[in-house]
Design a protein around this motif. Structure first.
Motif, PDB file in Angstrom:
ATOM      1  N   ILE A  30       0.615  -1.394   0.242  1.00  0.00           N
ATOM      2  CA  ILE A  30       0.117  -0.171   0.072  1.00  0.00           C
ATOM      3  C   ILE A  30       1.009   1.260  -0.255  1.00  0.00           C
ATOM      4  N   ASN A  31       0.716   2.213  -0.742  1.00  0.00           N
ATOM      5  CA  ASN A  31       1.398   3.353  -0.881  1.00  0.00           C
ATOM      6  C   ASN A  31       0.898   4.273   0.251  1.00  0.00           C
ATOM      7  N   LEU A  32       1.928   4.812   0.841  1.00  0.00           N
ATOM      8  CA  LEU A  32       1.634   5.356   2.231  1.00  0.00           C
ATOM      9  C   LEU A  32       1.063   6.775   2.011  1.00  0.00           C
ATOM     10  N   GLY A  33       0.618   7.197   0.803  1.00  0.00           N
ATOM     11  CA  GLY A  33      -0.260   8.236   0.459  1.00  0.00           C
ATOM     12  C   GLY A  33       0.342   9.788   0.511  1.00  0.00           C
ATOM     13  N   PRO A  34      -0.426  10.744  -0.089  1.00  0.00           N
ATOM     14  CA  PRO A  34       0.167  11.986  -0.241  1.00  0.00           C
ATOM     15  C   PRO A  34       0.709  13.021   0.695  1.00  0.00           C
ATOM     16  N   VAL A  35       0.281  12.387   2.126  1.00  0.00           N
ATOM     17  CA  VAL A  35       0.956  13.292   3.066  1.00  0.00           C
ATOM     18  C   VAL A  35       2.534  12.697   3.176  1.00  0.00           C
ATOM     19  N   ILE A  36       2.929  11.675   3.112  1.00  0.00           N
ATOM     20  CA  ILE A  36       4.455  11.200   2.980  1.00  0.00           C
ATOM     21  C   ILE A  36       4.792  11.484   1.682  1.00  0.00           C
ATOM     22  N   ASN A  37       4.329  10.723   0.419  1.00  0.00           N
ATOM     23  CA  ASN A  37       4.941  10.913  -0.861  1.00  0.00           C
ATOM     24  C   ASN A  37       4.302  12.170  -1.563  1.00  0.00           C
ATOM     25  N   THR A  38       5.306  12.734  -2.501  1.00  0.00           N
ATOM     26  CA  THR A  38       5.168  13.898  -3.214  1.00  0.00           C
ATOM     27  C   THR A  38       5.241  13.484  -4.697  1.00  0.00           C
ATOM     28  N   PRO A  39       4.950  14.647  -5.518  1.00  0.00           N
ATOM     29  CA  PRO A  39       5.542  14.304  -6.740  1.00  0.00           C
ATOM     30  C   PRO A  39       7.144  14.216  -7.084  1.00  0.00           C
ATOM     31  N   TYR A  40       7.849  14.237  -5.984  1.00  0.00           N
ATOM     32  CA  TYR A  40       9.424  14.232  -6.384  1.00  0.00           C
ATOM     33  C   TYR A  40       9.797  12.842  -5.513  1.00  0.00           C
ATOM     34  N   ASP A  41      11.112  12.630  -5.522  1.00  0.00           N
ATOM     35  CA  ASP A  41      11.606  11.445  -4.990  1.00  0.00           C
ATOM     36  C   ASP A  41      11.662  11.495  -3.222  1.00  0.00           C
TER      37      ASP A  41
ATOM     38  N   THR B 198       7.143   5.971  14.303  1.00  0.00           N
ATOM     39  CA  THR B 198       7.814   7.109  13.973  1.00  0.00           C
ATOM     40  C   THR B 198       8.573   6.624  12.674  1.00  0.00           C
ATOM     41  N   LEU B 199       8.193   7.347  11.660  1.00  0.00           N
ATOM     42  CA  LEU B 199       8.952   7.076  10.341  1.00  0.00           C
ATOM     43  C   LEU B 199      10.050   8.265   9.782  1.00  0.00           C
ATOM     44  N   TYR B 200      11.144   7.766   9.490  1.00  0.00           N
ATOM     45  CA  TYR B 200      12.108   8.618   9.016  1.00  0.00           C
ATOM     46  C   TYR B 200      12.467   8.593   7.675  1.00  0.00           C
ATOM     47  N   PHE B 201      12.505   9.398   6.751  1.00  0.00           N
ATOM     48  CA  PHE B 201      12.659   9.074   5.399  1.00  0.00           C
ATOM     49  C   PHE B 201      13.257  10.331   4.898  1.00  0.00           C
ATOM     50  N   SER B 202      13.932  10.425   3.650  1.00  0.00           N
ATOM     51  CA  SER B 202      14.421  11.475   2.864  1.00  0.00           C
ATOM     52  C   SER B 202      13.412  11.915   1.529  1.00  0.00           C
ATOM     53  N   SER B 203      13.476  13.088   1.527  1.00  0.00           N
ATOM     54  CA  SER B 203      12.527  13.719   0.397  1.00  0.00           C
ATOM     55  C   SER B 203      13.167  14.738  -0.386  1.00  0.00           C
TER      56      SER B 203
ATOM     57  N   ASP C 230      16.265  15.977   2.093  1.00  0.00           N
ATOM     58  CA  ASP C 230      16.561  16.174   3.279  1.00  0.00           C
ATOM     59  C   ASP C 230      15.790  15.227   4.072  1.00  0.00           C
ATOM     60  N   ILE C 231      16.020  15.060   5.561  1.00  0.00           N
ATOM     61  CA  ILE C 231      15.321  13.661   6.508  1.00  0.00           C
ATOM     62  C   ILE C 231      14.329  14.564   7.058  1.00  0.00           C
ATOM     63  N   PHE C 232      13.161  13.585   6.925  1.00  0.00           N
ATOM     64  CA  PHE C 232      11.745  14.088   7.596  1.00  0.00           C
ATOM     65  C   PHE C 232      11.329  13.136   8.544  1.00  0.00           C
ATOM     66  N   LYS C 233      10.396  13.391   9.267  1.00  0.00           N
ATOM     67  CA  LYS C 233       9.945  12.558  10.450  1.00  0.00           C
ATOM     68  C   LYS C 233       8.299  12.880  10.395  1.00  0.00           C
ATOM     69  N   SER C 234       7.736  11.626  10.384  1.00  0.00           N
ATOM     70  CA  SER C 234       6.199  11.616  10.511  1.00  0.00           C
ATOM     71  C   SER C 234       5.907  10.538  11.398  1.00  0.00           C
ATOM     72  N   VAL C 235       4.755  10.908  12.252  1.00  0.00           N
ATOM     73  CA  VAL C 235       4.334   9.826  13.180  1.00  0.00           C
ATOM     74  C   VAL C 235       3.096   9.106  12.910  1.00  0.00           C
ATOM     75  N   TYR C 236       2.666   8.099  12.874  1.00  0.00           N
ATOM     76  CA  TYR C 236       1.428   7.517  12.510  1.00  0.00           C
ATOM     77  C   TYR C 236       0.585   7.332  13.851  1.00  0.00           C
TER      78      TYR C 236
ATOM     79  N   ASN D 238      -3.569   7.487  15.424  1.00  0.00           N
ATOM     80  CA  ASN D 238      -5.153   7.875  15.247  1.00  0.00           C
ATOM     81  C   ASN D 238      -5.293   7.498  13.668  1.00  0.00           C
ATOM     82  N   GLY D 239      -4.462   6.429  13.080  1.00  0.00           N
ATOM     83  CA  GLY D 239      -5.118   6.049  11.608  1.00  0.00           C
ATOM     84  C   GLY D 239      -4.587   7.080  10.554  1.00  0.00           C
ATOM     85  N   LYS D 240      -3.544   7.807  10.874  1.00  0.00           N
ATOM     86  CA  LYS D 240      -3.180   8.710   9.762  1.00  0.00           C
ATOM     87  C   LYS D 240      -1.530   9.176  10.077  1.00  0.00           C
ATOM     88  N   TRP D 241      -0.814   9.662   9.068  1.00  0.00           N
ATOM     89  CA  TRP D 241       0.388  10.045   9.307  1.00  0.00           C
ATOM     90  C   TRP D 241       0.392  11.720   9.527  1.00  0.00           C
TER      91      TRP D 241
END
Length: 168
Positions: free
Chosen positions: A95-106, A118-123, A133-139, A141-144
């Protein structure tokens, strides 16, 4: 003959995951058998495609794999996906993590913290200082949560990719 790289270890340290530059770029698993590693085995077609699968991280219970792919149907460039193991230990359709995490770029260099939320990723597509750059997002209540740039001195005007941290 092609590029090989370490992707990471399973949380229990019994499996080593590697990237191989064949078939567009795929992820393989080697298992520890006593004091020797088995030959690499390609992960299933639910993870590997004819496209470029580059990096991966596993949930602490080893039941989820978060990985990066530039396969079609995403939000653009390379996106982050998640797949869960079924009752037989096979990876389900991702499942794609969706537009909160993923962008039109890499997006790249995914790392799931052992806390399991807690998800760390570069974007290249969120609010960057330059390049990746490195970003942090927390999952919760069912959303990032909106990805947060972790800032300087970790992030710089150059490409900052493949962040990881210990459980402590």
């Amino acid at each position: 003959d092609l590029h090989d790289a370490t992707v990471g270890f399973s949380p229990d340290g019994q499996s080593l995951y590697i990237y191989r530059g064949n078939n567009g770029g795929d992820i393989y698993q080697c298992k520890l058998d006593g004091d020797k590693w088995t030959k690499p085995v390609r992960l299933s077609n639910n993870i590997n495609t004819k496209y470029h699968e580059t990096s991966a991280s596993f949930s602490y219970d080893n039941k989820k794999i978060y990985f990066v792919s530039d396969k079609t149907g995403g939000y653009g460039g390379s996106d982050i996906y998640v797949s869960e193991k079924d009752e037989h230990g096979e990876w389900k359709s991702p499942i794609n993590l969706g537009p909160v995490i993923n962008t039109p770029y890499d997006e790249e260099g995914v790392f799931m913290h052992p806390d399991g939320k807690t998800l760390y990723f570069s974007s290249k597509g969120h609010n960057t200082m330059g390049g990746y750059d490195i970003f942090k997002s927390v999952y919760e209540n069912g959303k990032w949560s909106t990805p947060e740039n972790i800032g300087y001195p970790i992030n710089t005007p150059d490409d900052d990719v493949f962040f990881s941290m210990s459980a402590s």
